[in-house]
Enzyme design. Sequence first.
Site, PDB file in Angstrom:
ATOM      1  N   HIS A  59       0.986  -1.276  -0.021  1.00  0.00           N
ATOM      2  CA  HIS A  59      -0.064   0.110  -0.112  1.00  0.00           C
ATOM      3  C   HIS A  59       0.896   1.129  -0.053  1.00  0.00           C
ATOM      4  CE1 HIS A  59      -3.422   2.544   1.535  1.00  0.00           C
ATOM      5  NE2 HIS A  59      -2.377   3.239   2.227  1.00  0.00           N
ATOM      6  N   GLU A  60       2.059   1.375   0.991  1.00  0.00           N
ATOM      7  CA  GLU A  60       2.842   2.339   1.107  1.00  0.00           C
ATOM      8  C   GLU A  60       3.472   2.564  -0.270  1.00  0.00           C
ATOM      9  OE1 GLU A  60       2.326   4.777   3.167  1.00  0.00           O
ATOM     10  OE2 GLU A  60       1.032   3.430   4.181  1.00  0.00           O
TER      11      GLU A  60
END
Length: 360
Positions: A59-60
């Site tokens: 996600h990051e």
Amino acid sequence: MKNSLLIGRLAGIRIFLHWTFLLLLGFLVFAEVRRGSDSGAVLTSVGFVLALFACVVLHELGHSLMARRFGIGTRSITLLPIGGLATLERMPEKPRQELLVALAGPAVNVAIALVLYPFVAPLGAFEGIGLSHGTVGLGFLTALFWVNVMLVVFNAIPAFPMDGGRVLRALLAMRLGRPRATAIAAGLGKLIAVGFVFYGLFNAPFLVLIGIFVYFGAHTENVSVQHRELLRDYTAGHAMLTNYLTLAPTDTMQQAANTLLAGSDQDLLVLDPAGQAVGVLTRPLLMAALRDNRLTTPVQEVMSREFETVEIGDSLTTVYARALRQPNAFFPVLENQQLRGIIDQTNLTEFLTIRAALSH
């Protein structure tokens, strides 16, 4: 980030594991053992948490790679018990760019959920989250599917500085400008954070931590953006100190101590005979030398030769951003390689205070 362990790199970005994450794993193992779970169940739970945080890293990474498309690097990604944190070199200031960077993280979780869906939906994936079917079986994949769905939903909450809050700011900034948009998004984020805390106190203690994180994150971002707006039309030359104390490389530690006492400077610039900055004698370095009774030691043997400089025409917003990353910021200000002044955290704060007063 301090107190973090480097565990690897992805796409050239350093991935850190904060020490509190290890506490989370330890607590999980303790809880499973106390419940009477066998070793297989313990490994299943630990494996699921690791898989969950692998999704968080991805996600990051989505945020980071989208930011890279706009020329913005990522210094690191750090895993915390409450999630992940991608430390970008700066946030995009163009609303469209911020919108795309904010959406890129949840888009990764949507992609993961879509990949998992064909494997778990025909087998009853919508009966709930559970790990009872084994480490690599239906329960594990079902739980991982739902976790990614929940990450998308949770990040969609318009509570700045979460992704939903950044999306809201980007959309508002297209019409209202970044400072006003930030103030609105941060205010809404604080309101939602207070709701998290109150609900968490009686129902889900974990939400209390998230609420505190959201509240202070929203406050910090709002202050930062408002400060940048105040500094937007100014350069380093407008805020630099022109009255400051200096040392020569051959001065002794005793002379340095006397110079420090003569003024309010915390760090002392060291100039060679030609007036070039060759080092910085910080207060900690000076105190360490005095504790060792090195009164006659030349400054050049103690000073730090590694220091950052700024140009007199550099935007003050850029200098401010650099200073935020250095708690004890101290920048010699140069013009054509010649020293013209000094900028430190104290005079930056004073300049901001004056600009804020004059803007009202």
